[in-house]
Every structure is written in C-alpha cells, then in structure tokens.
Design a protein around this motif. Structure first.
Motif, short mmCIF file in Angstrom:
data_model
loop_
_atom_site.label_atom_id
_atom_site.label_comp_id
_atom_site.label_asym_id
_atom_site.label_seq_id
_atom_site.Cartn_x
_atom_site.Cartn_y
_atom_site.Cartn_z
N PHE A 93 0.64 -1.08 -0.08
CA PHE A 93 -0.17 -0.05 0.06
C PHE A 93 0.86 1.13 0.12
O PHE A 93 0.54 2.10 -0.95
CB PHE A 93 -0.65 -0.01 1.28
N VAL A 94 1.69 1.38 0.76
CA VAL A 94 2.68 2.73 0.87
C VAL A 94 3.37 2.66 -0.40
O VAL A 94 3.63 4.08 -0.82
CB VAL A 94 3.54 2.39 2.13
N THR A 95 4.19 1.78 -0.78
CA THR A 95 4.94 1.94 -2.09
C THR A 95 4.06 2.70 -3.38
O THR A 95 4.35 3.24 -4.04
CB THR A 95 5.91 0.76 -2.43
N ILE A 146 -2.96 6.76 5.17
CA ILE A 146 -3.61 6.46 3.88
C ILE A 146 -4.65 5.73 4.17
O ILE A 146 -4.91 4.83 4.70
CB ILE A 146 -2.39 5.96 3.13
N ASP A 147 -5.43 5.94 2.73
CA ASP A 147 -6.61 4.94 2.71
C ASP A 147 -6.00 3.73 1.78
O ASP A 147 -5.90 3.96 0.54
CB ASP A 147 -7.77 5.59 1.89
N VAL A 148 -6.12 2.64 2.48
CA VAL A 148 -5.15 1.50 1.70
C VAL A 148 -6.29 1.16 0.78
O VAL A 148 -5.54 0.46 -0.32
CB VAL A 148 -4.94 0.34 2.65
N VAL A 149 -7.54 1.39 0.68
CA VAL A 149 -8.27 0.64 -0.21
C VAL A 149 -8.08 1.32 -1.63
O VAL A 149 -7.89 0.79 -2.63
CB VAL A 149 -9.87 0.63 0.04
N THR A 150 -7.71 2.73 -1.47
CA THR A 150 -7.24 3.47 -2.50
C THR A 150 -5.99 2.87 -3.39
O THR A 150 -6.00 2.93 -4.48
CB THR A 150 -7.14 4.73 -2.05
N TYR A 151 -5.17 2.44 -2.49
CA TYR A 151 -3.73 1.80 -3.00
C TYR A 151 -3.79 0.48 -3.08
O TYR A 151 -2.60 0.00 -2.92
CB TYR A 151 -2.80 2.70 -2.10
N ARG A 152 -4.73 -0.35 -3.23
CA ARG A 152 -4.56 -1.75 -3.61
C ARG A 152 -4.03 -1.83 -4.90
O ARG A 152 -4.02 -1.25 -5.82
CB ARG A 152 -6.02 -2.40 -3.87
N THR A 153 -3.10 -2.99 -4.94
CA THR A 153 -2.46 -3.30 -6.15
C THR A 153 -3.26 -4.44 -6.95
O THR A 153 -4.04 -4.91 -6.51
CB THR A 153 -1.02 -3.61 -5.83
#
Length: 350
Positions: free
Chosen positions: A184-186, A264-271
């Motif tokens: 999520f972070v990267t 951060i909104d982890v759902v937004t940054y799903r890969t």
C-alpha cells in the motif's frame, strides 16, 4: 545521457502490457510443464512452494539456491538496490541457510538514461550483500525499457537442518517478524500520496535483512518458515498450510502493521496483486465472526522484502519472541496457531 531531474525511477518501472509479477495461479500452472525430478540429492524442489531449492553436494553440505528481481518499488535508486538485494537474500534465510554468493541481474534503458541510477542501484545491492557477508561474483545485464534489478543467490546449509514451509505441526504458534503494508505504501508513494514518515517506515522494513530473524529461529528450533513477499500473508500462509497439510488460524487483531499506515486509505492503494492474492486463497479461506474489513486488506497486500512467517512449537514461542525482540526485529508478533486440517487452509478470526 543523464537522468532528467523531472524523471523518477518509477517512470521506468512499467510499460504498456508489462506486469511486474505473474499471479500465483499462473505460476502453479506453469510448474506443471516442468518434468518431475528424481534426483535423490534434490532435497527441496517446487512441490511444496518453498522459498528456494536445496541441493545436497556432500553428506554434510547442501546448496540453497534462489533468484528474484523486479522493477523499482521506490524512487531512491540506492534504496531500491538495497530492497531488491534484501528480498533475494531473504529466501535463503527463510530456509535456515547462510548466503554465500550472489549474481546481479539487471535490465536497464541505457539508451534513454545515463548510468548514474544504475550505479546507485548496484551500490545499494552491494551494501546489503556486505551486511549479509555474501560475495557478489558477477552478473548479467540487458537493455530494456523497464528497469529491473535483483539477484541470484546461493547459500549453504547442512542437509539435516533445512527449514521448509512444509513442517508446520498442530499445536505450533505462528510468529511474524515484520509489519505488513509496504505494498500500500509504495503504491501511495508512486501516486505522490504517501506521508514522508510512513514512507521512511516502509524503507526501514524493506531494507532490513532477515538475517537476525533466521539466527533466532535456528537457535530456538522451529517447525517451518517462509518469507512473506509478493503473494501476501494469505498467499504464503496458504502455501505453508498446503505444504504441511494443516490449517493456519490467523487473528487479524494481532497482525503487526506499519506505524502510521492509518494516514493513507489503503483501499485506494490496492495493487493488482492484492486482487490475484485474494483470488488465489479465497476458496481455501474461512472467516469466523465479523473480522475487521480494514485489517482484512492486509492479508492480501503484496510485500516486498517482508518478514518471516515462522511456525514454532508453543513451548518455544516465548523464547523465539524474546530473541527476535533482543535482535531489534521490527515485529515479533504472535499472529495465530496451527491446527489439524479444519476444512480450510486458512481460518481468519477478528
């Protein structure tokens, strides 16, 4: 050519039609095309989804062999090199081995940018190898539009002391040695949506070698281990359960997460890998109660240079956790236990 100051390393991390990693289901299918090996000296092959292969060359000596490379996950070329090296070395540590030699694997668009980034990438990889007392003996470089870096690593181990992911036993306790969330972070960082302190925490986790964690687990004596990388905790946990013919019970509330991840909104940054990891494991996962939806996301988040997932006899769990804390591991979290097969490879509770 010199790298344009407006360019970022991640600008050379993808191209149309390119993917950084095949999903686990595709890898499983492809392995079916490789004829089975009947060499008695092959102690660990592909049958149990283990982290590396192990080949005996003498009664008291075996080689641990692995390879891993990927496009940039961060924009700092030195840190990218460190992460890629730590990630490749990790497979040897997960088996209980000692890294001995490494070969650099490089793909680089030298027709578009100068060598400065590549020099820093190689320097980062060399720094982690020095920390691992692993000698770089050469490598191979090709021109490619997508930057890729990694290593083929050879380690050593006694044939009777190999730690595989297929040895988990009912009654064992499950311990994780690094926090989750670097995928999520990267992804957030690539989209310029990651706070600096959170990115720094992810850097610290990814560059850390699993050397001390390996030393701790060998000192205590464990049943099984695997490193948690691209398939996420669920994917690698499933493979441990499948290889060991057991069920892993995971407690979401006990999962260690990167400090500051709530920024951060982890759902937004799903890969894309989050989706394939979920699909890979969902038919063999049972949720009990009402598990927290936010924490469920971390089961599938792909990790780069993640920690070790260790299955340890319950009587030795406290000693393992103590040694991990003494060595400065970023996490020493008891996240579940191993039971007899219970209708699913993974049972997840709140």
């Amino acid at each position: 050519m010199q790298p344009d100051q407006e360019l970022r390393l991640s600008d050379f991390a993808s191209c149309a039609g390119c993917a950084s990693k095949l999903p686990p289901t595709s890898i499983s299918q492809l392995l079916g095309f490789i004829p089975p090996t009947h060499d008695p000296n092959l102690l660990v092959g592909t049958e149990t989804h283990d982290d590396a292969g192990v080949y005996r060359i003498a009664p008291d000596l075996a080689l641990v062999q692995t390879v891993d490379f990927f496009p940039p996950v961060v924009d700092d070329p030195f840190v990218y090199g460190q992460i890629a090296a730590a990630n490749a070395l990790s497979d040897v540590y997960a088996m209980g081995g000692v890294p001995a030699t490494a070969l650099n694997l490089v793909a680089y668009p030298d027709d578009k940018i100068g060598p400065e980034w590549l020099g820093r990438i190689l320097a980062g990889g060399a720094e982690r190898c020095r920390a691992a007392t692993c000698t770089i003996v050469g490598g191979h470089t090709i021109r490619d539009a997508v930057i890729k870096f990694g290593m083929a690593v050879t380690g050593t181990i006694h044939p009777d002391r190999v730690v595989t992911n297929a040895g988990a036993r009912p009654g064992d306790v499950l311990v994780l040695t690094k926090p989750l969330g670097v995928g999520f972070v990267t992804t957030a960082a690539k989209k310029r949506g990651c706070p600096p302190d959170l990115l720094a925490a992810a850097y610290a986790s990814m560059v850390r070698l699993n050397k001390d964690a390996c030393t701790a687990m060998l000192a205590v004596g464990v049943s099984a281990a695997t490193d948690v990388t691209g398939f996420g905790l669920a994917g690698h946990g499933f493979e441990m359960a499948d290889g060991s013919k057991v069920t892993l019970r995971l407690r979401l509330a006990a999962l260690p997460l990167l400090p500051g991840i709530e920024q951060i909104d982890v759902v937004t940054y799903r890969t894309r890998a989050s989706k394939t990891n979920r699909e890979y494991t969902e038919s063999q996962t049972r949720f009990e109660g009402t598990p927290d939806a936010y924490r469920r996301e971390f089961l599938y988040d792909p990790q780069t240079s993640g920690g070790l997932l260790i299955s340890v006899p319950a009587a030795r769990a406290a000693a393992l956790v103590g040694r991990l804390k003494e060595s400065g591991e970023l996490a020493a979290a008891v996240i579940g236990e191993v039971t007899e097969q219970d209708g699913a490879a993974l049972v997840v509770t709140g």
